[in-house]
Design a protein around this motif. Structure first.
Motif, short mmCIF file in Angstrom:
data_model
loop_
_atom_site.label_atom_id
_atom_site.label_comp_id
_atom_site.label_asym_id
_atom_site.label_seq_id
_atom_site.Cartn_x
_atom_site.Cartn_y
_atom_site.Cartn_z
N GLY A 68 0.78 -1.23 0.00
CA GLY A 68 0.00 0.00 0.00
C GLY A 68 0.81 1.27 0.00
N LEU A 69 2.14 1.17 -0.06
CA LEU A 69 2.96 2.38 -0.13
C LEU A 69 2.74 3.04 -1.49
CD1 LEU A 69 4.17 0.98 2.35
CD2 LEU A 69 6.43 1.71 1.57
N ARG A 70 2.49 4.35 -1.47
CA ARG A 70 2.21 5.06 -2.72
C ARG A 70 3.05 6.31 -2.89
NH1 ARG A 70 0.46 0.78 -3.38
NH2 ARG A 70 -1.61 0.14 -4.15
N TYR A 71 4.00 6.53 -2.00
CA TYR A 71 4.93 7.64 -2.19
C TYR A 71 6.31 7.07 -2.43
CZ TYR A 71 7.90 11.69 -1.19
OH TYR A 71 8.87 12.67 -1.27
N PHE A 72 6.90 7.45 -3.56
CA PHE A 72 8.21 6.95 -3.96
C PHE A 72 9.13 8.15 -4.19
CE2 PHE A 72 5.06 3.86 -5.06
CZ PHE A 72 5.65 2.63 -4.80
N ASP A 73 10.33 8.10 -3.60
CA ASP A 73 11.30 9.18 -3.75
C ASP A 73 12.57 8.66 -4.39
OD1 ASP A 73 12.46 11.92 -3.03
OD2 ASP A 73 13.88 10.54 -2.07
N THR A 74 13.06 9.39 -5.37
CA THR A 74 14.29 8.99 -6.05
C THR A 74 15.12 10.23 -6.37
OG1 THR A 74 15.15 7.58 -7.82
CG2 THR A 74 13.25 8.96 -8.37
N ALA A 75 16.21 10.05 -7.10
CA ALA A 75 17.11 11.17 -7.43
C ALA A 75 18.14 10.69 -8.44
CB ALA A 75 17.83 11.68 -6.17
N PRO A 76 18.66 11.62 -9.26
CA PRO A 76 19.75 11.25 -10.17
C PRO A 76 20.96 10.69 -9.43
CG PRO A 76 18.83 13.37 -10.81
CD PRO A 76 18.20 13.00 -9.49
N GLN A 77 21.23 11.20 -8.24
CA GLN A 77 22.39 10.75 -7.48
C GLN A 77 22.35 9.26 -7.18
OE1 GLN A 77 22.37 11.76 -3.38
NE2 GLN A 77 24.54 11.35 -3.06
N TYR A 78 21.18 8.71 -6.95
CA TYR A 78 21.06 7.34 -6.47
C TYR A 78 21.42 6.35 -7.56
CZ TYR A 78 18.32 9.81 -2.89
OH TYR A 78 17.90 10.68 -1.92
N GLY A 79 22.63 5.86 -7.49
CA GLY A 79 23.10 4.91 -8.49
C GLY A 79 23.39 5.55 -9.82
N ASN A 80 23.67 6.87 -9.80
CA ASN A 80 23.96 7.59 -11.05
C ASN A 80 22.89 7.34 -12.10
OD1 ASN A 80 26.35 8.48 -9.84
ND2 ASN A 80 27.49 6.68 -10.55
N GLY A 81 21.65 7.49 -11.67
CA GLY A 81 20.52 7.34 -12.57
C GLY A 81 19.84 5.99 -12.53
N VAL A 82 20.49 4.98 -11.96
CA VAL A 82 19.93 3.62 -11.97
C VAL A 82 18.66 3.54 -11.13
CG1 VAL A 82 20.35 1.25 -11.19
CG2 VAL A 82 22.09 2.46 -12.52
N ALA A 83 18.63 4.21 -9.98
CA ALA A 83 17.43 4.16 -9.15
C ALA A 83 16.24 4.78 -9.87
CB ALA A 83 17.67 4.86 -7.82
N ALA A 90 -2.37 6.96 -9.08
CA ALA A 90 -2.38 6.12 -7.88
C ALA A 90 -1.14 6.29 -7.01
CB ALA A 90 -2.53 4.65 -8.26
N PHE A 91 -0.16 7.08 -7.45
CA PHE A 91 1.06 7.23 -6.67
C PHE A 91 1.58 8.66 -6.75
CE2 PHE A 91 2.43 5.84 -10.90
CZ PHE A 91 3.43 6.76 -11.21
N VAL A 92 2.44 8.98 -5.79
CA VAL A 92 3.15 10.26 -5.75
C VAL A 92 4.63 9.97 -5.91
CG1 VAL A 92 3.76 12.26 -4.32
CG2 VAL A 92 1.41 11.39 -4.32
N LEU A 93 5.27 10.71 -6.81
CA LEU A 93 6.68 10.48 -7.12
C LEU A 93 7.47 11.77 -6.97
CD1 LEU A 93 9.01 8.72 -8.29
CD2 LEU A 93 8.20 9.38 -10.57
N SER A 94 8.58 11.69 -6.30
CA SER A 94 9.49 12.84 -6.22
C SER A 94 10.86 12.47 -6.74
CB SER A 94 9.61 13.35 -4.77
OG SER A 94 10.06 12.34 -3.89
N THR A 95 11.50 13.44 -7.39
CA THR A 95 12.90 13.33 -7.72
C THR A 95 13.56 14.67 -7.42
OG1 THR A 95 14.52 12.48 -9.31
CG2 THR A 95 12.80 13.92 -10.19
N LYS A 96 14.83 14.81 -7.81
CA LYS A 96 15.59 15.96 -7.32
C LYS A 96 16.42 16.59 -8.44
CE LYS A 96 15.80 13.63 -2.86
NZ LYS A 96 15.43 12.27 -3.29
N VAL A 97 16.80 17.83 -8.20
CA VAL A 97 17.64 18.57 -9.14
C VAL A 97 18.88 19.06 -8.40
CG1 VAL A 97 15.67 19.29 -10.53
CG2 VAL A 97 16.48 20.78 -8.69
N GLY A 98 19.93 19.34 -9.19
CA GLY A 98 21.17 19.84 -8.61
C GLY A 98 22.39 19.06 -9.02
N ARG A 99 22.18 17.84 -9.54
CA ARG A 99 23.29 17.02 -10.02
C ARG A 99 22.98 16.53 -11.43
NH1 ARG A 99 23.05 15.33 -4.44
NH2 ARG A 99 25.08 15.09 -3.43
N LEU A 100 23.83 16.89 -12.36
CA LEU A 100 23.73 16.37 -13.72
C LEU A 100 24.74 15.23 -13.88
CD1 LEU A 100 23.53 19.75 -15.67
CD2 LEU A 100 21.63 18.26 -15.01
#
Length: 339
Positions: free
Chosen positions: A50-65, A80-90
């Protein structure tokens, strides 16, 4: 309904976040490689729970996550879900940034492409970062966009506000994202950002836990005042509250002896009440009214199931009373109430 899957409305953004969300840094090979199959099983277990919030980022595994998270979520209903990612690292070919290496000079993320993380908090860099994240995710949009760890490259708040924040404001105004925020593990920096900008959310990692509550003094009251929802990550202080013992990690480095002793003292009180320290640690942050979700990281379905069990464990009110009596919590610290 399980506590972990309960939705909590954040009025300012209009988003409904599950009380427990999945942080995907481990799925990018943080500290040890994670196979595609293991990552998929972890994401499926989170969804089934039932988890519906997922957080990721470019940093995590250099894009793999991002690739793994998006690859799973593509097959789920987008509403059905909420997704977050991040900015600051290319992510670019080249030598690794010092922040990508542990004290031994080894990459933090294992078994993934070793791309350079180029810090870029400019207006243009922020737009490029989102565009590249969406490509890796294979999705048309994310719901939340965080400015990621500007402290790691010693960027001033003013510089980040002029560049990345300005871009995020426009993206929110245009409806490209629903909410904007900033995430890091330095309370003082987050306080400055919360004072300076119109953020919906902040992601506070490792600084509001059973072990330490420095954010309680200024940051959390300000967030409550301004309607900024707080997402708490790092509830185990990168391992110390999961397995307190010599050799445990704190802030991704070997834990100092005084922190180990404090964690062991917390564990002793929990043991007297017949509950695991991990259960108290994962539930503790939601006692504060500004906290809207807790992120749990897991590298396998087994780890995630354990975290879910810890989150659902009943904690007697007397546990919090005794932690205060032992001087391990201040008397004014808000604690979870029984449902």
């Amino acid at each position: 309904m399980a506590q972990a899957a309960m939705l909590q409305l954040h009025p300012k953004s209009g988003l409904h976040l599950t009380r427990l969300g999945l942080g995907t840094a481990p799925l990018g090979g943080l500290f040890a490689p994670v196979s595609e199959a293991e990552a998929r099983a972890t994401l499926e277990t989170a969804w089934q729970a039932g988890l519906r919030y997922f957080d990721t980022a470019p940093q995590y595994g250099n894009g793999v996550a991002e690739q793994r998270t998006g690859g799973f979520l593509q097959s789920q209903p987008r509403t059905a879900f909420v997704l977050s990612t991040k900015v600051g690292r290319l992510l670019r070919p080249g030598p690794l940034h010092k922040s990508q290496l542990d004290p031994k000079g080894e990459p933090f993320f294992k078994g993934v492409p070793q791309l350079a993380q180029v810090y870029d908090y400019s207006y243009r860099g922020t737009l490029v970062s989102l565009e590249e994240s969406l490509e890796r995710l294979g999705l048309k949009k994310v719901d939340i966009l965080y400015i990621h760890d500007p402290d790691a490259d010693n960027r001033s708040v003013a510089e980040v506000m002029q560049g990345a924040y300005r871009a995020l404001l426009e993206l929110r105004q245009q409806g490209v994202v629903q909410a904007i925020g900033v995430g890091m593990n330095h309370t003082d920096w987050l306080l400055e950002f919360a004072q300076a900008g119109d953020f919906d959310l902040i992601l506070l990692a490792g600084r509001y836990t059973l072990l330490e509550q420095g954010a309680l003094q200024k940051l959390l009251p300000l967030c409550a005042q301004k309607g900024i929802g707080v997402v708490v990550g790092g509830v185990y202080n990168s391992g110390l509250l999961a397995h307190p013992a010599p050799g445990a990690t704190y802030n991704y480095l070997p834990a100092p002896p005084e922190q180990i002793e404090r964690a062991l003292a917390l564990q002793r009180v929990c043991q007297r009440h017949g509950v695991p320290l991990k259960a108290a640690a994962i539930q503790f942050p939601l006692g504060h009214p500004a906290v809207v979700s807790v992120l749990t990281g897991a590298r396998s379905a087994h780890e995630l199931k354990e975290n879910l069990q810890m989150f659902e464990t009943r904690l007697p009110p007397s546990l919090w009373h005794d932690l205060v009596a032992e001087g391990l919590l201040a008397g004014d610290v808000p604690v979870p109430q029984e449902a």
